[in-house]
Motif scaffolding. Structure first.
Motif, PDB file in Angstrom:
ATOM      1  N   THR A 258     -14.208  67.991  -1.364  1.00 51.73           N
ATOM      2  CA  THR A 258     -15.151  69.090  -1.217  1.00 51.73           C
ATOM      3  C   THR A 258     -16.127  69.129  -2.380  1.00 51.73           C
ATOM      4  OG1 THR A 258     -13.481  70.384  -0.037  1.00 51.73           O
ATOM      5  CG2 THR A 258     -15.355  71.581  -0.937  1.00 51.73           C
ATOM      6  N   LEU A 259     -15.607  69.011  -3.602  1.00 49.49           N
ATOM      7  CA  LEU A 259     -16.461  69.006  -4.784  1.00 49.49           C
ATOM      8  C   LEU A 259     -17.387  67.797  -4.780  1.00 49.49           C
ATOM      9  CD1 LEU A 259     -17.045  70.406  -7.511  1.00 49.49           C
ATOM     10  CD2 LEU A 259     -15.373  68.870  -8.540  1.00 49.49           C
ATOM     11  N   GLN A 260     -16.905  66.684  -4.269  1.00 48.84           N
ATOM     12  CA  GLN A 260     -17.718  65.475  -4.235  1.00 48.84           C
ATOM     13  C   GLN A 260     -18.916  65.637  -3.300  1.00 48.84           C
ATOM     14  OE1 GLN A 260     -17.538  63.173  -6.242  1.00 48.84           O
ATOM     15  NE2 GLN A 260     -18.584  61.398  -5.382  1.00 48.84           N
ATOM     16  N   PHE A 261     -18.711  66.255  -2.159  1.00 50.13           N
ATOM     17  CA  PHE A 261     -19.837  66.496  -1.260  1.00 50.13           C
ATOM     18  C   PHE A 261     -20.820  67.495  -1.867  1.00 50.13           C
ATOM     19  CE2 PHE A 261     -17.360  64.486   2.108  1.00 50.13           C
ATOM     20  CZ  PHE A 261     -18.351  63.886   2.860  1.00 50.13           C
ATOM     21  N   ALA A 262     -20.301  68.457  -2.620  1.00 51.93           N
ATOM     22  CA  ALA A 262     -21.189  69.425  -3.261  1.00 51.93           C
ATOM     23  C   ALA A 262     -22.022  68.793  -4.373  1.00 51.93           C
ATOM     24  CB  ALA A 262     -20.368  70.584  -3.824  1.00 51.93           C
ATOM     25  N   SER A 263     -21.611  67.618  -4.842  1.00 52.88           N
ATOM     26  CA  SER A 263     -22.316  66.958  -5.949  1.00 52.88           C
ATOM     27  C   SER A 263     -23.480  66.092  -5.466  1.00 52.88           C
ATOM     28  CB  SER A 263     -21.344  66.084  -6.748  1.00 52.88           C
ATOM     29  OG  SER A 263     -20.921  64.956  -5.996  1.00 52.88           O
ATOM     30  N   ILE A 264     -23.762  66.104  -4.159  1.00 49.24           N
ATOM     31  CA  ILE A 264     -24.857  65.286  -3.639  1.00 49.24           C
ATOM     32  C   ILE A 264     -26.181  65.668  -4.295  1.00 49.24           C
ATOM     33  CG2 ILE A 264     -26.257  64.858  -1.579  1.00 49.24           C
ATOM     34  CD1 ILE A 264     -23.747  64.804   0.059  1.00 49.24           C
ATOM     35  N   SER A 265     -26.388  66.968  -4.530  1.00 52.47           N
ATOM     36  CA  SER A 265     -27.633  67.402  -5.164  1.00 52.47           C
ATOM     37  C   SER A 265     -27.759  66.837  -6.574  1.00 52.47           C
ATOM     38  CB  SER A 265     -27.698  68.933  -5.200  1.00 52.47           C
ATOM     39  OG  SER A 265     -26.588  69.470  -5.913  1.00 52.47           O
ATOM     40  N   GLU A 266     -26.643  66.768  -7.304  1.00 52.24           N
ATOM     41  CA  GLU A 266     -26.682  66.212  -8.659  1.00 52.24           C
ATOM     42  C   GLU A 266     -26.966  64.710  -8.621  1.00 52.24           C
ATOM     43  OE1 GLU A 266     -23.089  67.172 -10.646  1.00 52.24           O
ATOM     44  OE2 GLU A 266     -23.265  69.331 -10.304  1.00 52.24           O
ATOM     45  N   ILE A 267     -26.356  64.024  -7.662  1.00 49.62           N
ATOM     46  CA  ILE A 267     -26.601  62.591  -7.529  1.00 49.62           C
ATOM     47  C   ILE A 267     -28.064  62.328  -7.197  1.00 49.62           C
ATOM     48  CG2 ILE A 267     -26.127  60.566  -6.099  1.00 49.62           C
ATOM     49  CD1 ILE A 267     -23.880  61.026  -7.944  1.00 49.62           C
ATOM     50  N   PHE A 268     -28.622  63.138  -6.306  1.00 51.17           N
ATOM     51  CA  PHE A 268     -30.020  62.942  -5.932  1.00 51.17           C
ATOM     52  C   PHE A 268     -30.947  63.250  -7.104  1.00 51.17           C
ATOM     53  CE2 PHE A 268     -34.101  64.274  -4.245  1.00 51.17           C
ATOM     54  CZ  PHE A 268     -34.386  63.234  -3.373  1.00 51.17           C
ATOM     55  N   GLY A 269     -30.661  64.333  -7.825  1.00 52.64           N
ATOM     56  CA  GLY A 269     -31.484  64.666  -8.981  1.00 52.64           C
ATOM     57  C   GLY A 269     -31.428  63.586 -10.049  1.00 52.64           C
ATOM     58  N   GLY A 270     -30.234  63.034 -10.268  1.00 48.62           N
ATOM     59  CA  GLY A 270     -30.101  61.954 -11.238  1.00 48.62           C
ATOM     60  C   GLY A 270     -30.794  60.684 -10.790  1.00 48.62           C
ATOM     61  N   SER A 271     -30.828  60.450  -9.479  1.00 45.38           N
ATOM     62  CA  SER A 271     -31.448  59.216  -8.980  1.00 45.38           C
ATOM     63  C   SER A 271     -32.949  59.187  -9.242  1.00 45.38           C
ATOM     64  CB  SER A 271     -31.179  59.060  -7.481  1.00 45.38           C
ATOM     65  OG  SER A 271     -31.906  60.022  -6.733  1.00 45.38           O
ATOM     66  N   VAL A 272     -33.591  60.362  -9.319  1.00 48.73           N
ATOM     67  CA  VAL A 272     -35.029  60.396  -9.606  1.00 48.73           C
ATOM     68  C   VAL A 272     -35.307  59.791 -10.973  1.00 48.73           C
ATOM     69  CG1 VAL A 272     -37.018  61.907  -9.947  1.00 48.73           C
ATOM     70  CG2 VAL A 272     -35.374  62.410  -8.133  1.00 48.73           C
ATOM     71  N   LEU A 273     -34.516  60.181 -11.975  1.00 47.20           N
ATOM     72  CA  LEU A 273     -34.695  59.647 -13.328  1.00 47.20           C
ATOM     73  C   LEU A 273     -34.267  58.185 -13.405  1.00 47.20           C
ATOM     74  CD1 LEU A 273     -33.368  62.702 -15.364  1.00 47.20           C
ATOM     75  CD2 LEU A 273     -35.738  62.054 -14.997  1.00 47.20           C
ATOM     76  N   VAL A 274     -33.161  57.863 -12.751  1.00 49.22           N
ATOM     77  CA  VAL A 274     -32.651  56.494 -12.804  1.00 49.22           C
ATOM     78  C   VAL A 274     -33.631  55.530 -12.150  1.00 49.22           C
ATOM     79  CG1 VAL A 274     -30.838  54.964 -11.931  1.00 49.22           C
ATOM     80  CG2 VAL A 274     -30.232  57.147 -12.953  1.00 49.22           C
ATOM     81  N   GLU A 275     -34.167  55.901 -10.998  1.00 48.80           N
ATOM     82  CA  GLU A 275     -35.126  55.033 -10.321  1.00 48.80           C
ATOM     83  C   GLU A 275     -36.390  54.843 -11.144  1.00 48.80           C
ATOM     84  OE1 GLU A 275     -33.763  56.300  -5.773  1.00 48.80           O
ATOM     85  OE2 GLU A 275     -35.811  56.622  -6.441  1.00 48.80           O
TER      86      GLU A 275
END
Length: 335
Positions: A258-275
């Motif tokens: 459940t927590l992992q699915f809730a972290s999708i927003s954090e993964i997406f936000g981090g991907s902007v900087l990483v990309e």
């Protein structure tokens, strides 16, 4: 099948879908207002300074009409919104292609990156959390907890630069960036080359995403290990592996998912900087490029699609709470 048992969840899903649609409309309105307030001239951004100097008055008027320069904002938003609903997101000023086509290509690149990082961060975080909770107070617990707290406070772009310095500059075992080798036709790129270019961006996102799931799983594991039935299992001589497999795993797995699915927003936000750091051609880098170049149609499309992705992740997380909590399964928590 007893429909009554699931009536609460069905009502919640319908309400959530209506809420998501309302939020997406609100996001589209807010994004449209912010983009419209930008000082960037879409006509000038589309044809460039040289084109503006050589453009006739008649052609300039046609372009202004095409971009709706003199159209009232409400009418311009309605035209864009109705086209978006029908699948016409406009044309990208930067890529000279339909926005839907650009988003499709960039989204698929980002999905490969984010899915890889999301899976590895969840698995490693879950494993580290189990180990830390099982050996609470020992050196390995202190090391994992310290690592998680350090990573949680570390800027994503800084970690990306550090990994580039170590693996690309000093060790020279991984490429610096991009998704394919420079100068190689995309059709000729092998799977091995794609994986090599994916490692560093995915590693950066994975490392950043480990902290939350590790700390949460650790606390849950500590609580479970203090239960009477766990102490009874230990008294019977059961091994730690047996206790985790038969008793602890079922109690910590679903909350972690459940927590992992809730972290999708954090993964997406981090991907902007990483990309951006790795020049990875994904949705995040396209959003930054669209913002800097004044590509309003592409920026609006990315904003709405990104919001939909985040809202979907939150919906899945909330539905998983219904699996974890028996009260939600009975529908009492949704009333």
């Amino acid at each position: 099948m007893d429909i009554g048992r699931y009536s609460g969840i069905l009502k919640y899903v319908v309400k959530s879908i209506i809420k998501i649609i309302s939020l997406l409309i609100a996001v589209s309105i807010l994004s449209f207002v912010l983009v419209s307030a930008s000082p960037v001239d879409p006509v000038r951004a589309y044809i460039g300074e040289v084109g503006m100097a050589n453009m006739s008055v008649e052609n300039l008027a046609k372009l202004e009409a095409y971009f709706g320069i003199n159209t009232p904002p409400i009418e311009r938003y309605w035209n864009w919104f109705t086209g978006f609903v029908q699948g016409d997101m406009g044309s990208s000023l930067l890529y000279r292609q339909p926005v839907a086509s650009v988003i499709h290509v960039k989204f698929m690149n980002s999905m490969v990156l984010m899915t890889t990082a999301w899976i590895f961060s969840g698995l490693l975080g879950f494993l580290f959390g189990i180990i830390a909770g099982l050996y609470r107070g020992r050196w390995i617990d202190k090391a994992i907890k310290g690592y998680s707290l350090l990573i949680a406070s570390m800027p994503t772009f800084w970690l990306a630069l550090v990994l580039v310095m170590i693996f690309s500059v000093w060790l020279q075992i991984l490429p610096i960036g991009l998704s394919v080798p420079i100068g190689v036709n995309a059709a000729e790129v092998s799977i091995l080359d794609s994986i090599k270019h994916l490692i560093l961006p995915a590693l950066t996102l994975s490392v950043i995403g480990i902290a939350n799931i590790t700390l949460h799983t650790r606390e849950k594991m500590i609580d479970i290990m203090g239960e009477d039935y766990i102490l009874f299992a230990k008294a019977r001589g059961k091994s730690n592996l047996s206790i985790i497999r038969h008793h602890a795993l079922r109690n910590i797995l679903l909350p972690a998912i459940t927590l992992q699915f809730a972290s999708i927003s954090e993964i997406f936000g981090g991907s902007v900087l990483v990309e951006q750091v790795f020049s990875y051609p994904g949705l995040g880098k396209a959003a930054v490029s669209a913002g800097l170049s004044g590509d309003a149609p592409l920026l609006l499309g990315i904003a709405v699609i990104s919001a939909a992705l985040v809202f979907f992740g939150n919906l899945v997380a909330n539905l998983l709470y219904g699996i974890v909590d028996p009260r939600i399964r009975r529908g009492s928590a949704y009333e």
